[in-house]
Structures are given as structure tokens and as C-alpha cells.
Design an enzyme around this catalytic site. Structure first.
Site, PDB file in Angstrom:
ATOM      1  N   ALA A  48     -20.745  77.497  25.680  1.00 12.91           N
ATOM      2  CA  ALA A  48     -20.213  78.830  25.996  1.00 12.91           C
ATOM      3  C   ALA A  48     -20.962  79.456  27.172  1.00 12.91           C
ATOM      4  O   ALA A  48     -20.377  80.135  28.011  1.00 12.91           O
ATOM      5  CB  ALA A  48     -20.302  79.732  24.773  1.00 12.91           C
ATOM      6  N   GLU A  49     -22.269  79.179  27.206  1.00 15.88           N
ATOM      7  CA  GLU A  49     -23.114  79.713  28.278  1.00 15.88           C
ATOM      8  C   GLU A  49     -22.658  79.128  29.622  1.00 15.88           C
ATOM      9  O   GLU A  49     -22.507  79.830  30.611  1.00 15.88           O
ATOM     10  CB  GLU A  49     -24.561  79.301  28.004  1.00 15.88           C
ATOM     11  CG  GLU A  49     -25.567  79.883  28.950  1.00 15.88           C
ATOM     12  CD  GLU A  49     -26.246  81.103  28.325  1.00 15.88           C
ATOM     13  OE1 GLU A  49     -27.103  81.678  28.974  1.00 15.88           O
ATOM     14  OE2 GLU A  49     -25.886  81.443  27.192  1.00 15.88           O
ATOM     15  N   GLU A 133     -29.936  43.964  34.534  1.00 13.38           N
ATOM     16  CA  GLU A 133     -29.054  45.108  34.255  1.00 13.38           C
ATOM     17  C   GLU A 133     -27.823  44.641  33.490  1.00 13.38           C
ATOM     18  O   GLU A 133     -27.430  43.485  33.620  1.00 13.38           O
ATOM     19  CB  GLU A 133     -28.559  45.717  35.594  1.00 13.38           C
ATOM     20  CG  GLU A 133     -29.679  46.103  36.527  1.00 13.38           C
ATOM     21  CD  GLU A 133     -29.163  46.506  37.921  1.00 13.38           C
ATOM     22  OE1 GLU A 133     -27.935  46.589  38.109  1.00 13.38           O
ATOM     23  OE2 GLU A 133     -30.017  46.730  38.788  1.00 13.38           O
ATOM     24  N   LYS A 135     -23.924  44.073  33.053  1.00 19.73           N
ATOM     25  CA  LYS A 135     -22.809  43.964  33.998  1.00 19.73           C
ATOM     26  C   LYS A 135     -21.686  44.812  33.417  1.00 19.73           C
ATOM     27  O   LYS A 135     -20.999  44.420  32.476  1.00 19.73           O
ATOM     28  CB  LYS A 135     -22.369  42.517  34.164  1.00 19.73           C
ATOM     29  CG  LYS A 135     -21.321  42.351  35.252  1.00 19.73           C
ATOM     30  CD  LYS A 135     -21.121  40.895  35.620  1.00 19.73           C
ATOM     31  CE  LYS A 135     -20.210  40.731  36.824  1.00 19.73           C
ATOM     32  NZ  LYS A 135     -18.906  41.369  36.668  1.00 19.73           N
ATOM     33  N   ARG A 156     -13.761  48.951  46.098  1.00 18.39           N
ATOM     34  CA  ARG A 156     -14.296  47.782  46.768  1.00 18.39           C
ATOM     35  C   ARG A 156     -13.250  47.114  47.663  1.00 18.39           C
ATOM     36  O   ARG A 156     -13.557  46.670  48.763  1.00 18.39           O
ATOM     37  CB  ARG A 156     -14.783  46.791  45.708  1.00 18.39           C
ATOM     38  CG  ARG A 156     -15.314  45.514  46.262  1.00 18.39           C
ATOM     39  CD  ARG A 156     -16.087  44.779  45.185  1.00 18.39           C
ATOM     40  NE  ARG A 156     -16.555  43.507  45.677  1.00 18.39           N
ATOM     41  CZ  ARG A 156     -15.842  42.380  45.645  1.00 18.39           C
ATOM     42  NH1 ARG A 156     -14.634  42.402  45.133  1.00 18.39           N
ATOM     43  NH2 ARG A 156     -16.320  41.268  46.126  1.00 18.39           N
ATOM     44  N   LYS A 320     -31.459  40.537  39.271  1.00 18.42           N
ATOM     45  CA  LYS A 320     -31.684  40.774  40.700  1.00 18.42           C
ATOM     46  C   LYS A 320     -33.171  40.587  41.006  1.00 18.42           C
ATOM     47  O   LYS A 320     -34.013  41.050  40.229  1.00 18.42           O
ATOM     48  CB  LYS A 320     -31.281  42.215  41.073  1.00 18.42           C
ATOM     49  CG  LYS A 320     -29.811  42.510  40.819  1.00 18.42           C
ATOM     50  CD  LYS A 320     -29.466  43.975  41.039  1.00 18.42           C
ATOM     51  CE  LYS A 320     -27.995  44.191  40.703  1.00 18.42           C
ATOM     52  NZ  LYS A 320     -27.593  45.606  40.743  1.00 18.42           N
ATOM     53  N   CYS A 441       5.655  35.491  -3.146  1.00 12.93           N
ATOM     54  CA  CYS A 441       6.157  35.534  -4.526  1.00 12.93           C
ATOM     55  C   CYS A 441       7.600  36.010  -4.622  1.00 12.93           C
ATOM     56  O   CYS A 441       8.144  36.110  -5.721  1.00 12.93           O
ATOM     57  CB  CYS A 441       5.261  36.409  -5.390  1.00 12.93           C
ATOM     58  SG  CYS A 441       5.473  38.175  -5.079  1.00 12.93           S
ATOM     59  N   CYS A 462       2.079  38.305  -8.006  1.00 15.21           N
ATOM     60  CA  CYS A 462       1.930  37.683  -6.689  1.00 15.21           C
ATOM     61  C   CYS A 462       0.595  36.925  -6.584  1.00 15.21           C
ATOM     62  O   CYS A 462      -0.467  37.526  -6.724  1.00 15.21           O
ATOM     63  CB  CYS A 462       1.991  38.763  -5.611  1.00 15.21           C
ATOM     64  SG  CYS A 462       1.854  38.101  -3.945  1.00 15.21           S
TER      65      CYS A 462
END
Ligand code: IVH
Length: 702
Positions: A48-49, A133, A135, A156, A320, A441, A462
Site C-alpha cells: 500500500a505504501e 551457473e 542454464k 538474440r 565458464k 468390468c 470391478c
């Protein structure tokens, strides 16, 4: 407030200067809060702030349109719809990375061995420092900042030329529009040109919510978070993109002002990531430094084990070389750096062909459509079947025999058909229909209004439901057959010794003694338990039948109301609905159960095998002495057990509750009664002892 109205009414130069200062302060505040909320996951103020400050800024900018800048937090969504996406040439190409296809540990070892060979390291040289890291399974993005302001976001594309998607990327709250540099002592100033590379993705929970919303609106759903993210990024209307919750992780750099021209002089990839964090970018907390192949292998395993629980999809890890100097020495082969490699996990989604759609009947009678597939290796195993969940899911996904579909298998979750590839069908293929009869059945298949699942109504008859039915029948609160546990039930069913409930009462010593781990003594005990269970109550018997929606309490109500089984079996839905707490769904379920001839047959056979109960007079609840009364039992009564007292009270029409409230009619208290007794006194609820209970049952108490 006074200050604000003054500002609104007088956009004079002096007012404007004050507004500018205020606007500046509000933006800084809002950016800080947004960073805490979206990037650090640690908000310091209530929503709310934030909203209040945001509205204040909007109001000020409304009054002084000349002060609006594109990097203001209010300007994330810009109204215009583009005619098409513009083309962007990457100043530094966006490379791809080599994928290490070797499985398990060897992927990391192969990479490390290659790096060491290329760098001509001696066998006894110390291990190479790496950064490992996740992927991320989203789409690569290049963010260009000039003088700290986001000026362009590009996909890309082919690595050289991508598409301008700035308008959509601006709507991602995790991506700063304006960078904060220098605030922290260790933070470097923001360079004049900075391109940040990373992954735009959608969190799994956001994806589920988005699909839920699409379903509610009758719009098409997305097959996976990556597709949903890719679709959002390429929207021409940023208003649409803004409604698709996207996230971002930074993992590298593109063009950056060189050190000689006010640019940063980074020495390691890890340092780059730390600095990106300080400038306000989200960097995954799963990024880790790793020493040599050993630690890369450990990382691959650690992240692999976490994979299914992560809040976002990953398809592998990336290793890396940490030192930027060594990265330069290693250089590139064609379009791939020699200093990085992707080490994938087994794909969790694959494409294959539907060869048929079968029906499986589950332990509870649910009919599940299952796609029979051309075998496909997915999630680490070969999959030949995948669930389609139910008829509605199947229809929504529009899957038919012959279609190419995406199959997903994540962790130990059963494989599912995610959706079909949008390819035209060569010839007409009939839409799938649920069978009217159970394939196991031949009992009728039913679906309750408002439910997605179809069910076999064969219940006890069944074979698919037998085990569950037997265990339910034997449990303590039902027929109470001591010693008839899961292992024994398995043997009885697998050996075709018990095909239906009545067979239980036809078991003989000789048959039982042949079973695994069944000594003469235990066989005799079981037979004794079976015999004992034959004398029961109508309520227990009804509960034991495992009628859908008929729990213990409903069984008691039904038994009391009808008194006799035949009356109950012949009751129509309206008559059933006269029973307290029995609504249309339960009434229908009871009616359907007894409408199925197989079920009646089972009941008759059980009676013929000696299962019996005292048949009573019908006692519509309203006529019982304690109808409408709620009683709470607490403490130890001198002679009556808790269950006994409960049964007596319920037989008299009372409801027995677990906690005392203003609606409690009586509390029956014995020795060592605790808080319930105190509460009864506090609320003025009448308290009875065991004698008082007897008096009440005989209609003598207040
Ligand atoms: S680094 C020169 N790091 O994987 C190396 N890529 O190129 C450039 N990806 O589509 C890429 N997570 O978007 C790098 N932690 C990560 C990554 C990552 C996902 C994607 C990237 C690209 C593909 C491989």
C-alpha cells in the site's frame, strides 16, 4: 496534502522546481522499493505504501507533463502498438555455447580437460577456477544502457541481428530502467555504455497462474513457461506483454565502454556478476564459484537434485572459465567460446506421436485417458504412455490419434501429454470418446455434474478397484476384520483367491495356510476375525461398501433414517434427500450405487454368507429425542468408553462434536476433563456426568 494542492493549482516556475525535486525523490524511493521487492525478494514496505507513492508520482507527472521521463517507474508500459518489430544489429555478437552431450560426471571432466589442454597447463598445475551457473530455460536478451538508462532491449536472433523488444522488456519489473551506480562504496560508477546479457524467463508459478487465467477466459493456454515467455517478449502491444509475468537473470556482458574511456576494468566473470547485482540486476543465487572438474561435477549433481523444486525451469548448467584473461587466451571456435560449455540434463519434454488412446481404471474407479506413444526418451527414461488426465483436459489439448505431441516427464511425476504440435492432420481422425462401460468390468461409466472425472460404477465388482475396496471394507471403522492388512490383500487378489467381497467369507483354513508368511495360528485368527465381523451394524455395513461420498457419519444417518437395508436400496433420490446432511450429490451417488446390479449382487451374497445386523424401525432424525442437539464429550467416564457414549448419543439423534462453542447443547464430562470443561462453564453450557448422560438418553434431562 496542503503542499500537493498548492502544486496542482500553480504550475508556476517555482512550483515546477519543487515538483521536480519531489518527483526525483519519489522515483528514487520507488526504484529502491521495486528493487527490494522484485530483485531481492525482500520488501521493506507494505504494498500500500508503494502504491501511495506511485499514485503521488503519477499525479505530479500529470500536473507537470514536461517532467515525465522515459525511465520513470510510471512509464513501464507505453501505450502504442507497434506495426512490427524493428531489427537490431548487435555491436558484440550474441554467441551460443557448445553443449556437452556426455552424460553425468564426464561432461564436466571433458570440458576441464579441454580447457587445460588449450591453455597448455601441466598435469600438476593447480585446478582452473570456474563459475558454474544454471542454464535458464527462457530466451536470451541483450539490454543496452547508455548513461545508465535502458535504451534498447533486443532478442538474440541469429546472434548478429536480433529484434527490438524494448517496449515489452520495459514492463519487466526486475529490469532496472535506470541504474544506481556508486551508491555502495564497492560499486563502480555506471559506464557510459553497458550491455547486459541474460535470460528472460517465466517462473513456474506465474506460468500456472497465467494458464489458469487463459483457461478462465477461454483463451489458448501455453505449453510451457519458455513458450509463454517467448510469446510475451515478441508482442507488438506492450499492454499484453505487461500482463504476462516475466522475470530476468543477468549472466554476462555485451558491449561495454573500455577501461581507458571510463569503463570498468573487470578481471573475472564472478566479479562481473557481483557488480551487475550492485547495479540492480537480478543474478541467480545458484551461481557458484567452482575449483576444477571435481567441483563442477558436484555442482552438476547438486543442481540436478534441486531441478524439480526450483521455481523456474532449467535445462542444464553452464560452466565458464572465471578469469577474463584466460577467457581471452582461449578465444572462440566459429561461433562458440572455448571458455564456456553447457552441460545439459536429460530433456524433460520431447516430441513424439500418439499411436492410440487407452483407458486406465484406477484404484478408486477413476477412468484416465492415457496416450499410447511411439517410444521416446524423456526425463531420463523411455516413455511409451502418458496421461491425458481426463476427458476435458484431452479435449482442451485437442489431442487425437496420429498427432505429434509434446510429452513431459519431470522427476518422478508420471509422464503427461502437454499439448499437440500445431500441424494439420492428413486425414480425418475421430475425436476421442469416453466409453459408456468400464473396459475392465463393463459396469456403467458415470460422471457427476461439475466433476471432471468419469468413474466406473462397478465399485466392489470391478477388479481394478478390488484392492482398495477390500482394504476399505476390512478397516476397523467398517467391518473391523483384524489382521486383513495390505500385504495379505495383495496376496489374495494376485492369487485370484478373492475376487469380490463375499469371497472373503468363503476362505478356508487350507487356502489361507498356503499363503506366504501365514502360519496356522494366524490363519485361524483371521478366520475368527472374519466370523466376528459378520455381526455388524447397518451403519458399519453401509460405510464398508465404499459408496462414493458415503463416509462414516453419512452411513450412520442413512442407517438411522431407513432402519432397514431394503428400504434404503429401493429409495429414490428424493427419498434419500430427506436424510439429514444428504444433498443431491450424495443422494445420487447412493442411488447410482444400488442401481448397479453388480453391487446388489455383492450385497445379497454378503448377506447369504452370514453378514447380518439388527434391522431397526425407520427413525427419521427429526423424531429422535436428541435431534438437533450437539454434545461434546470430555474426560474419562466411570464406565462408558468414549466410542460407546458417542454411539449411544448418535443413536438418539445427537451430533457429537469435538469442541465447545455457544451452540453446544451439553458437555458430558468425566475424570480429568480439561479446557473443554472450563470453556463449557465459561459459556454457561450445561455439564453432565455419566448419570446425567443416561438420564438425557432416557429423555429425563433438561
Ligand atoms: S552464457 C558466450 N549463461 O543458453 C556465452 N547462457 O547460448 C553466452 N543460457 O540461448 C551464453 N542460461 O540464453 C549463458 N547462465 C547462462 C545461461 C545461458 C541460459 C542460454 C542463452 C542461450 C543459450 C546458449
Amino acid at each position: 496534502m496542503a503542499e500537493q494542492s498548492e502544486l496542482f493549482s500553480a504550475p508556476a516556475p517555482k512550483g515546477q522546481a519543487r515538483a521536480a525535486t519531489k518527483i526525483e525523490a519519489l522515483r528514487a524511493q520507488l526504484n529502491r522499493w521495486a528493487h527490494e521487492y522484485y530483485v531481492q525478494d525482500a520488501p521493506s514496505v507494505p504494498d500500500a505504501e508503494y502504491d501511495r507513492a506511485f499514485q503521488q508520482l503519477q499525479a505530479l507527472e500529470g500536473a507537470y507533463p514536461g517532467l515525465v521521463t522515459p525511465d520513470s517507474p510510471t512509464q513501464r508500459v507505453i501505450g502504442a502498438v507497434l506495426p512490427g518489430l524493428a531489427v537490431v544489429r548487435h555491436h558484440v555478437p550474441m554467441l551460443s555455447i557448445r553443449t556437452e552431450t556426455d552424460t553425468e560426471a564426464s561432461g564436466a571432466q571433458t570440458f576441464d580437460a579441454r580447457v587445460r589442454r588449450e591453455l597448455k597447463l601441466a598435469a600438476d598445475a593447480p585446478p582452473v577456477e570456474y563459475v558454474a551457473e544454471p542454464k535458464f530455460d527462457g530466451l536470451a536478451m541483450s539490454l543496452r544502457y547508455e548513461a545508465g538508462r535502458l535504451v534498447q532491449a533486443a532478442t538474440r536472433g541469429d546472434g548478429e541481428v536480433g529484434e527490438d523488444v524494448t517496449h515489452n522488456i520495459r514492463t519487466i519489473r526486475q529490469i532496472p530502467l535506470l541504474l544506481h551506480g556508486g551508491g555502495d562504496d564497492a560499486s563502480l560508477p555506471v559506464p557510459p555504455v553497458l550491455e547486459v546479457r541474460g535470460e528472460v524467463y517465466m517462473r513456474r508459478a506465474d506460468f500456472e497462474r497465467l494458464n489458469e487465467r487463459q483457461r478462465e477466459r477461454g483463451d489458448k493456454t501455453f505449453v510451457n513457461p519458455r513458450n509463454a515467455a517467448a510469446g510475451a517478449v515478441r508482442q507488438l502491444d506492450s499492454g499484453i506483454a505487461a500482463q504476462r509475468p516475466l522475470s530476468f537473470f543477468a549472466y554476462g556482458l555485451g558491449e561495454v565502454t573500455p577501461p581507458g574511456e571510463d569503463g570498468p576494468d573487470f578481471t573475472s566473470h564472478h566479479q562481473v556478476l557481483q557488480q551487475l547485482k550492485k547495479w540492480g540486476f537480478p543474478v541467480s543465487s545458484l551461481v557458484s564459484q567452482a575449483l576444477g572438474a571435481t567441483e563442477l561435477v558436484a555442482y552438476h549433481q547438486r543442481i540436478g537434485a534441486l531441478r524439480d523444486e526450483l521455481p523456474f525451469d532449467i535445462d542444464g548448467v553452464v560452466y565458464k572459465v572465471d578469469s577474463l584473461q584466460l577467457q581471452r587466451e582461449l578465444g572462440f571456435v566459429t561461433r562458440e567460446p572455448r571458455w564456456a560449455v553447457a552441460h545439459k540434463y536429460p530433456a524433460q519434454e520431447m516430441v513424439t506421436r500418439v499411436e492410440g488412446i487407452d483407458i486406465q481404471v484406477g484404484r478408486t474407479g477413476k477412468l484416465t485417458p492415457v496416450a499410447r506413444l511411439a517410444p521416446v526418451f524423456v526425463g531420463g527414461v523411455t516413455v511409451t504412455n502418458a496421461t491425458l488426465h481426463n476427458l476435458f483436459e484431452l479435449r482442451r489439448k485437442g489431442v487425437r490419434v496420429g498427432d505429434e505431441v509434446i510429452v513431459r516427464r519431470a522427476g518422478d511425476v508420471i509422464p503427461e501429454v502437454v499439448g499437440r504440435l500445431p500441424a494439420p492432420r492428413g486425414s480425418y481422425v475421430a475425436n476421442f470418446r469416453m466409453p459408456r462401460e468400464c473396459p475392465i468390468c463393463a459396469s456403467r461409466v458415470l460422471r457427476e455434474p461439475g466433476e471432471a472425472d468419469h468413474r466406473c460404477s462397478g465399485g466392489l465388482f470391478c477388479p481394478a478397484q478390488r484392492k482398495q475396496a477390500l482394504l476399505h471394507f476390512a478397516q476397523r471403522r467398517a467391518m473391523d476384520i483384524e489382521g486383513l492388512g495390505e500385504k495379505l490383500v495383495d496376496q489374495l487378489i494376485e492369487g485370484h483367491i478373492v475376487r469380490s467381497l463375499p469371497d472373503l467369507y468363503r476362505l478356508g483354513l487350507a487356502t489361507l495356510a498356503q499363503l506366504d508368511r501365514m502360519a496356522d495360528k494366524s490363519a485361524q485368527n483371521l478366520l475368527a476375525a472374519l466370523e466376528k465381523s459378520q455381526r455388524t451394524t447397518l451403519a458399519r455395513f453401509l460405510f464398508a461398501l465404499g459408496i462414493r461420498h458415503v463416509g462414516e457419519a453419512t452411513a450412520k444417518e442413512l442407517a438411522r433414517h431407513f432402519g432397514q437395508l431394503d428400504a434404503l436400496m429401493d429409495a429414490d433420490v428424493d427419498a434419500l434427500m430427506q436424510v439429514p446432511d444428504v444433498g443431491p450429490i450424495v443422494a445420487q451417488a447412493v442411488h447410482d450405487f444400488f442401481a448397479e446390479p453388480h453391487n446388489r449382487e455383492v450385497v445379497e451374497q454378503l448377506r447369504a454368507c452370514g453378514v447380518r445386523w439388527p434391522e431397526g424401525e425407520p427413525q427419521p432424525a427429526a423424531l429422535l429425542p436428541l435431534a438437533g442437539k450437539t454434545v461434546v464429550l470430555t474426560g474419562q467416564l466411570p464406565t462408558l468408553g468414549r466410542e460407546q457414549a458417542k454411539e449411544m448419543l448418535e443413536a438418539a439423534g445427537a451430533r457429537v462434536a469435538g469442541s465447545v462453542s455457544g451452540k453446544t447443547s451439553y458437555v458430558v464430562a468425566g475424570a480429568e476433563a480439561g479446557s473443554k470443561l472450563e470453556r463449557a462453564r465459561a459459556l454457561g453450557v450445561p455439564v453432565l456426568d455419566e448419570d446425567g448422560l443416561h438420564a438425557l438418553l432416557q429423555g429425563g434431562a433438561a
